[in-house]
Motif scaffolding. Structure first.
Motif, PDB file in Angstrom:
ATOM      1  N   ILE A   1     -35.722  33.978  77.184  1.00 18.36           N
ATOM      2  CA  ILE A   1     -35.553  33.013  76.101  1.00 18.36           C
ATOM      3  C   ILE A   1     -35.417  31.627  76.712  1.00 18.36           C
ATOM      4  O   ILE A   1     -34.822  31.469  77.781  1.00 18.36           O
ATOM      5  N   ASP A   2     -35.999  30.643  76.047  1.00 19.71           N
ATOM      6  CA  ASP A   2     -35.877  29.251  76.465  1.00 19.71           C
ATOM      7  C   ASP A   2     -35.864  28.400  75.196  1.00 19.71           C
ATOM      8  O   ASP A   2     -36.910  28.113  74.614  1.00 19.71           O
ATOM      9  N   LEU A   3     -34.672  28.029  74.761  1.00 19.35           N
ATOM     10  CA  LEU A   3     -34.481  27.265  73.535  1.00 19.35           C
ATOM     11  C   LEU A   3     -33.947  25.882  73.872  1.00 19.35           C
ATOM     12  O   LEU A   3     -32.943  25.756  74.577  1.00 19.35           O
ATOM     13  N   THR A   4     -34.615  24.840  73.387  1.00 23.36           N
ATOM     14  CA  THR A   4     -34.156  23.466  73.582  1.00 23.36           C
ATOM     15  C   THR A   4     -34.220  22.704  72.266  1.00 23.36           C
ATOM     16  O   THR A   4     -35.044  23.002  71.399  1.00 23.36           O
TER      17      THR A   4
ATOM     18  N   LEU B   1     -37.796  20.596  68.603  1.00 23.57           N
ATOM     19  CA  LEU B   1     -37.398  21.967  68.916  1.00 23.57           C
ATOM     20  C   LEU B   1     -38.448  22.603  69.819  1.00 23.57           C
ATOM     21  O   LEU B   1     -39.652  22.509  69.557  1.00 23.57           O
ATOM     22  N   GLY B   2     -38.014  23.241  70.862  1.00 22.11           N
ATOM     23  CA  GLY B   2     -38.897  23.983  71.751  1.00 22.11           C
ATOM     24  C   GLY B   2     -38.368  25.393  71.934  1.00 22.11           C
ATOM     25  O   GLY B   2     -37.156  25.593  72.069  1.00 22.11           O
ATOM     26  N   PHE B   3     -39.273  26.363  71.895  1.00 25.02           N
ATOM     27  CA  PHE B   3     -38.830  27.757  72.011  1.00 25.02           C
ATOM     28  C   PHE B   3     -39.879  28.569  72.753  1.00 25.02           C
ATOM     29  O   PHE B   3     -41.082  28.433  72.511  1.00 25.02           O
ATOM     30  N   GLU B   4     -39.405  29.404  73.668  1.00 23.71           N
ATOM     31  CA  GLU B   4     -40.261  30.348  74.374  1.00 23.71           C
ATOM     32  C   GLU B   4     -39.512  31.664  74.502  1.00 23.71           C
ATOM     33  O   GLU B   4     -38.314  31.675  74.810  1.00 23.71           O
ATOM     34  N   SER B   5     -40.182  32.748  74.242  1.00 24.19           N
ATOM     35  CA  SER B   5     -39.562  34.071  74.377  1.00 24.19           C
ATOM     36  C   SER B   5     -40.518  35.009  75.093  1.00 24.19           C
ATOM     37  O   SER B   5     -41.737  34.815  75.088  1.00 24.19           O
TER      38      SER B   5
ATOM     39  N   LEU C   1     -28.883  30.638  61.564  1.00 26.06           N
ATOM     40  CA  LEU C   1     -29.397  30.856  62.918  1.00 26.06           C
ATOM     41  C   LEU C   1     -30.442  31.960  62.869  1.00 26.06           C
ATOM     42  O   LEU C   1     -30.140  33.105  62.519  1.00 26.06           O
ATOM     43  N   ARG C   2     -31.694  31.595  63.190  1.00 24.73           N
ATOM     44  CA  ARG C   2     -32.784  32.573  63.176  1.00 24.73           C
ATOM     45  C   ARG C   2     -33.798  32.197  64.246  1.00 24.73           C
ATOM     46  O   ARG C   2     -34.194  31.052  64.371  1.00 24.73           O
ATOM     47  N   MET C   3     -34.201  33.189  65.023  1.00 26.76           N
ATOM     48  CA  MET C   3     -35.173  32.990  66.091  1.00 26.76           C
ATOM     49  C   MET C   3     -36.553  33.494  65.667  1.00 26.76           C
ATOM     50  O   MET C   3     -36.654  34.430  64.860  1.00 26.76           O
ATOM     51  N   PRO C   4     -37.635  32.925  66.194  1.00 30.08           N
ATOM     52  CA  PRO C   4     -38.975  33.465  65.916  1.00 30.08           C
ATOM     53  C   PRO C   4     -39.106  34.904  66.393  1.00 30.08           C
ATOM     54  O   PRO C   4     -38.463  35.321  67.364  1.00 30.08           O
ATOM     55  N   ALA C   5     -39.942  35.665  65.713  1.00 30.31           N
ATOM     56  CA  ALA C   5     -40.176  37.060  66.087  1.00 30.31           C
ATOM     57  C   ALA C   5     -40.905  37.130  67.424  1.00 30.31           C
ATOM     58  O   ALA C   5     -41.626  36.211  67.808  1.00 30.31           O
ATOM     59  N   PHE C   6     -40.701  38.213  68.148  1.00 24.82           N
ATOM     60  CA  PHE C   6     -41.411  38.418  69.410  1.00 24.82           C
ATOM     61  C   PHE C   6     -42.903  38.596  69.147  1.00 24.82           C
ATOM     62  O   PHE C   6     -43.327  38.994  68.050  1.00 24.82           O
TER      63      PHE C   6
END
Length: 456
Positions: A142-145, A172-176, A321-326
């Motif tokens: 995970i990489d959330l900024t 917002l930046g996100f990597e999973s 609080l919710r993260m994108p799906a894999f």
């Protein structure tokens, strides 16, 4: 002098007691500048402080100088580990370091109006698990900024009462990443069937990333009840956006396995596994929406003596609080998805306290502590997002030099041990199943920053 000593001792005992039940690292940062880090974020009522205006725009009206600015850079470090009860094997996370940046400025336009500008990082989470980590099938990176820039304004109705508003944007930046397994049939270009049975499994990492610029706002109130007591309140909006994720295979395959998911794969399966991956396409899975929660804080500041000031804040964080799906993968036999998604958050309370001591005309010493309730239900706890109860302890100092003030802040974030039986599993040709083995999850982190403030 005796009263000042008693104030320092009392504040120190309060902070020390608050820091005892150390728990897991929070997704939200207390601040990105050294002063806010040293105060553990307890500063929504802290008047005459430009750094505190990042938390409460109404505090801009309390500044005495016509123009002021601060600039800071720092480092965030985090590490997690997992230990399997069955064999006592421990794995550690990598990708542990991230830089921090913060900026603030204030411009007094009139006795009633002060304008400001702030750049900060309200949320941060990062880490990548080792290839053999117990929970890798439930997500391995995970990489959330979140970088937030807001223009601010504060209106003073009187020297004792002011309100503030901040309006801007956040990037917002996100990597999973997730580790997945795919069934390898005799003919990898055709779907699995009775005439084309699965001969084994190939393990492969799949990653996705995206970013989005979204609106942001903040509200604030400052009320100086008396020369020694000040009440402050602030609201930071939640951040939400559809990131438009892009998915891809990452690196070479991680191994070949027999149909039981544990044994060595049959001889000659490697070419078929390579052909299967070439015929498969990574796709974004489900929702690509990232949602970060809003925060509402009420704080009380008390100046015990001209040397010693303390503050205590009570903070409510929403359930947003919710993260994108894999990511998922389209294979000739159909789509393959991750066995689980990152959990959603729950609303919770937090408490912060800080103390500041002015030593003569040059030195200022700071300390703080923070506690937060669990932000993710215990039944769905996992190592990537964390979400257990949170505690932290911080220290810092300021030194007047070069016509301004040089500040240093440090926070230690330690995580409690969490036990779970849901993250260790086996992925066979029939799919993923949890083994029920108990896994202990631990972690710690550090925040540090160096900054300079100058007034004109």
């Amino acid at each position: 002098m005796a009263q000042a000593v008693r104030g320092v001792i009392g504040a120190g005992l309060m902070l020390g007691a608050a820091a005892l039940p150390a728990a897991a690292q929070s997704l939200a940062l207390p601040a990105a500048d050294p002063v806010g880090i040293a105060r553990s974020g307890a500063q929504v009522a802290y008047g005459y402080s430009l750094e505190a205006a990042s938390a409460n725009p109404a505090l801009l009206a309390s500044l005495k100088d016509k123009t002021s600015f601060h600039l800071a850079a720092g480092l965030a470090m985090a590490s997690t580990q997992q230990s399997l009860e069955s064999n006592q094997r421990t794995t550690y996370s990598t990708d542990r370091n991230r830089t921090l940046t913060a900026f603030g400025a204030a411009f007094r336009m009139s006795p009633a109006l002060t304008l400001g500008l702030k750049l900060d990082e309200p949320f941060l989470r990062h880490g990548q698990l080792q290839p053999d980590a117990a929970s890798r099938f439930l997500g391995d990176a995970i990489d959330l900024t979140a970088h937030r820039l807001e223009g601010q304004a504060a209106w003073a109705f009187s020297p004792n009462l002011s309100v503030g508003l901040g309006v801007g944007v956040a990037r917002l930046g996100f990597e999973s990443g997730s580790t997945m397994r795919f069934g390898v049939p005799l003919d990898p270009s055709q779907p699995v069937s009775g005439a084309n049975p699965v001969q084994g499994l190939v393990e492969q990492r799949v990653a996705q990333s995206g970013n989005k610029v979204v609106p942001s706002y903040s509200l604030g109130l400052r009320w100086a009840i008396s020369p020694r007591w000040t009440l402050g309140a602030a609201h930071q909006s939640g951040l939400k956006g559809d990131l438009g994720m892009n998915a891809a295979f990452q690196g070479a395959s991680l191994g070949l396995y027999a149909n039981d998911g544990l044994s060595v794969a049959p001889l000659g399966m490697a070419p078929r596994a390579t052909a299967l991956l070439a015929a498969s396409s990574p796709l974004t899975g489900g929702s690509g929406t990232l949602e970060l929660p809003s925060q509402t804080t009420v704080g009380m500041r008390h100046r015990i003596t001209p040397m010693v000031t303390w503050e205590a804040d009570l903070r409510w964080t929403s359930a947003g609080l919710r993260m994108p799906a894999f990511a998922q993968v389209a294979t000739p036999s159909g789509p393959v998805t991750a066995p689980a998604e990152l959990p959603r958050g729950k609303s919770h309370l937090g408490f912060s306290a800080s103390v500041e001591v002015e030593l003569g005309k040059l030195w200022t010493l700071r300390g703080g502590a923070a506690l937060d309730q669990r932000s993710v239900e215990e039944s769905v706890a996992e190592p990537l997002l964390g979400g257990s109860q949170t505690a932290a302890f911080s220290i810092g100092a300021g030194y007047k030099i070069w016509g301004g003030e040089l500040n240093l802040g440090y926070q230690y974030r330690q995580s409690e041990d969490q036990d779970t039986r849901r993250v260790d599993g086996v992925w066979s040709s029939a799919g993923f199943r949890a083994t029920g083995t108990r896994v202990r999850m631990e972690g710690l982190g550090h925040l540090m920053a160096l900054g300079f403030k100058k007034t004109f």
